[in-house]
Motif scaffolding. Structure first.
Motif, PDB file in Angstrom:
ATOM      1  N   SER A 198       0.819  -1.210   0.000  1.00 47.03           N
ATOM      2  CA  SER A 198       0.000   0.000   0.000  1.00 47.03           C
ATOM      3  C   SER A 198       0.858   1.268   0.000  1.00 47.03           C
ATOM      4  CB  SER A 198      -0.915   0.022   1.229  1.00 47.03           C
ATOM      5  OG  SER A 198      -0.147  -0.021   2.418  1.00 47.03           O
ATOM      6  N   THR A 199       2.170   1.106   0.217  1.00 49.64           N
ATOM      7  CA  THR A 199       3.062   2.267   0.278  1.00 49.64           C
ATOM      8  C   THR A 199       3.494   2.691  -1.126  1.00 49.64           C
ATOM      9  OG1 THR A 199       3.930   1.518   2.413  1.00 49.64           O
ATOM     10  CG2 THR A 199       5.233   3.156   1.224  1.00 49.64           C
ATOM     11  N   SER A 200       3.128   3.893  -1.499  1.00 43.64           N
ATOM     12  CA  SER A 200       3.543   4.422  -2.795  1.00 43.64           C
ATOM     13  C   SER A 200       4.927   5.042  -2.673  1.00 43.64           C
ATOM     14  CB  SER A 200       2.553   5.490  -3.272  1.00 43.64           C
ATOM     15  OG  SER A 200       2.624   6.636  -2.428  1.00 43.64           O
ATOM     16  N   LYS A 201       5.548   5.314  -3.800  1.00 47.95           N
ATOM     17  CA  LYS A 201       6.871   5.936  -3.769  1.00 47.95           C
ATOM     18  C   LYS A 201       6.797   7.355  -3.206  1.00 47.95           C
ATOM     19  CE  LYS A 201       8.991   3.023  -7.247  1.00 47.95           C
ATOM     20  NZ  LYS A 201       9.848   2.926  -8.456  1.00 47.95           N
ATOM     21  N   GLU A 202       5.675   8.025  -3.406  1.00 43.55           N
ATOM     22  CA  GLU A 202       5.498   9.361  -2.846  1.00 43.55           C
ATOM     23  C   GLU A 202       5.413   9.299  -1.323  1.00 43.55           C
ATOM     24  OE1 GLU A 202       3.756   8.106  -5.397  1.00 43.55           O
ATOM     25  OE2 GLU A 202       4.787   9.276  -6.952  1.00 43.55           O
ATOM     26  N   GLN A 203       4.657   8.313  -0.820  1.00 43.01           N
ATOM     27  CA  GLN A 203       4.560   8.144   0.634  1.00 43.01           C
ATOM     28  C   GLN A 203       5.912   7.755   1.236  1.00 43.01           C
ATOM     29  OE1 GLN A 203       1.456   5.179   0.437  1.00 43.01           O
ATOM     30  NE2 GLN A 203      -0.100   6.610   1.149  1.00 43.01           N
ATOM     31  N   TRP A 204       6.668   6.966   0.489  1.00 41.47           N
ATOM     32  CA  TRP A 204       7.990   6.545   0.949  1.00 41.47           C
ATOM     33  C   TRP A 204       8.891   7.771   1.156  1.00 41.47           C
ATOM     34  CZ3 TRP A 204      10.164   2.485   3.051  1.00 41.47           C
ATOM     35  CH2 TRP A 204      11.542   2.311   2.993  1.00 41.47           C
ATOM     36  N   LYS A 205       8.833   8.691   0.225  1.00 42.18           N
ATOM     37  CA  LYS A 205       9.640   9.916   0.346  1.00 42.18           C
ATOM     38  C   LYS A 205       9.171  10.760   1.523  1.00 42.18           C
ATOM     39  CE  LYS A 205      10.803  10.304  -4.582  1.00 42.18           C
ATOM     40  NZ  LYS A 205      10.597  11.104  -5.818  1.00 42.18           N
ATOM     41  N   GLY A 243      10.696  10.166   4.868  1.00 41.02           N
ATOM     42  CA  GLY A 243      12.039  10.654   5.124  1.00 41.02           C
ATOM     43  C   GLY A 243      13.175   9.713   4.787  1.00 41.02           C
ATOM     44  N   TYR A 244      12.894   8.624   4.072  1.00 41.99           N
ATOM     45  CA  TYR A 244      13.965   7.699   3.714  1.00 41.99           C
ATOM     46  C   TYR A 244      14.828   8.295   2.606  1.00 41.99           C
ATOM     47  CZ  TYR A 244      11.654   4.091   6.484  1.00 41.99           C
ATOM     48  OH  TYR A 244      11.101   3.369   7.521  1.00 41.99           O
ATOM     49  N   GLN A 245      16.126   8.150   2.759  1.00 40.29           N
ATOM     50  CA  GLN A 245      17.060   8.695   1.771  1.00 40.29           C
ATOM     51  C   GLN A 245      17.270   7.737   0.596  1.00 40.29           C
ATOM     52  OE1 GLN A 245      18.155  11.929   2.104  1.00 40.29           O
ATOM     53  NE2 GLN A 245      16.694  11.829   3.810  1.00 40.29           N
ATOM     54  N   VAL A 246      17.226   6.435   0.875  1.00 41.67           N
ATOM     55  CA  VAL A 246      17.388   5.440  -0.182  1.00 41.67           C
ATOM     56  C   VAL A 246      16.042   5.244  -0.877  1.00 41.67           C
ATOM     57  CG1 VAL A 246      16.878   3.499   1.355  1.00 41.67           C
ATOM     58  CG2 VAL A 246      18.236   3.100  -0.691  1.00 41.67           C
ATOM     59  N   ASP A 247      16.058   4.920  -2.174  1.00 40.86           N
ATOM     60  CA  ASP A 247      14.784   4.736  -2.870  1.00 40.86           C
ATOM     61  C   ASP A 247      14.131   3.423  -2.450  1.00 40.86           C
ATOM     62  OD1 ASP A 247      15.099   2.588  -5.194  1.00 40.86           O
ATOM     63  OD2 ASP A 247      16.959   3.719  -5.099  1.00 40.86           O
TER      64      ASP A 247
END
Length: 239
Positions: free
Chosen positions: A125-132, A135-139
């Motif tokens: 359910s975690t999108s790449k936008e939510q991941w950013k 606060g994670y620095q790694v993709d």
């Protein structure tokens, strides 16, 4: 014989709903996922029922705590006789090592087959936008592979990951590593709250070993027919 690669999610909260769905699907499906909502509502009753129906069970509780607490909890859960259990990979290597060791030891003590243990990488359910935003620095994709390698080194049987990462995990962790993929939707099905999803055939072709499908089956007018359609798509994949 039913295809054990398809795991139907029992994302309901009452035993009468479970029994109705399992009876409607019949012998088409042999593997079911019991998640937090259902397990917290009815406890081990659902495990006893499914085992009595000759079904396999993936107990999806996503344990994540200090190593000793997770290890002790998994001893209790192993005693239920389920076929697969999961923890969060973000709990770290030490937690996962103790988890795997506890399951093996408890299974030996009880004279039963140990359940497979897999680690959740990043929720589908975690999108790449939510991941950013977190606060994670790694993709996200890179971190999923890092967690898969960490789980493998810790002695786990596999991971729970998005089908979008399945191919890279397979290439990285080898042919015997389990890759359990939620976020699988037949063509035309609603996405709901999932972000990183794909179809059953693409997931299998990418390296997934098990597909977890919930709403497209249990909300269907005919759950058995919906299951059969997914199985037909799976059968078309030759790996």
């Amino acid at each position: 014989m039913a295809d054990e690669r398809l795991i139907v999610a029992l994302d309901v909260s009452a035993m009468d709903e479970v029994k109705k769905l399992v009876e409607e699907i019949g012998d088409t499906v042999v593997y079911y996922k019991v998640g937090m909502e259902l397990f917290y509502a009815v406890g081990a009753e659902v495990i006893t029922y499914l085992k009595g129906q000759g079904k396999k069970i993936f107990l999806d509780l996503k344990l994540h705590d200090i190593p000793n607490t997770v290890a002790k909890s998994l001893r209790v859960l192993t005693s239920l006789g389920v076929d697969m259990i999961n923890v969060h990979a973000t709990g770290g290597a030490e937690m996962m090592k103790k988890a795997a060791a506890a399951i093996q030891d408890e299974a030996v003590n009880r004279g039963i087959e140990p359940p497979k243990i897999v680690a959740v990488t990043i929720l589908t359910s975690t999108s790449k936008e939510q991941w950013k935003e977190m606060g994670y620095q790694v993709d996200l994709d890179t971190h999923v592979i890092h967690l898969a390698k960490l789980a493998q080194r810790a002695g786990l049987d596999g991971v729970v990951a998005s089908p979008m990462e399945a191919q890279t995990i397979r290439e990285t962790c080898g042919k015997d590593f389990l890759i359990v993929t939620p976020g699988v939707r037949p063509i035309g099905a609603a996405i709901n709250d999932q972000s990183r999803i794909t179809t059953p055939s693409i997931a299998l072709e990418s390296g997934s070993t098990h597909l977890v499908v919930g709403r497209p089956i249990y909300t269907a007018m005919n759950p058995r027919h919906a299951s059969e359609n997914i199985l037909k798509e799976m059968e078309s994949v030759h790996i």
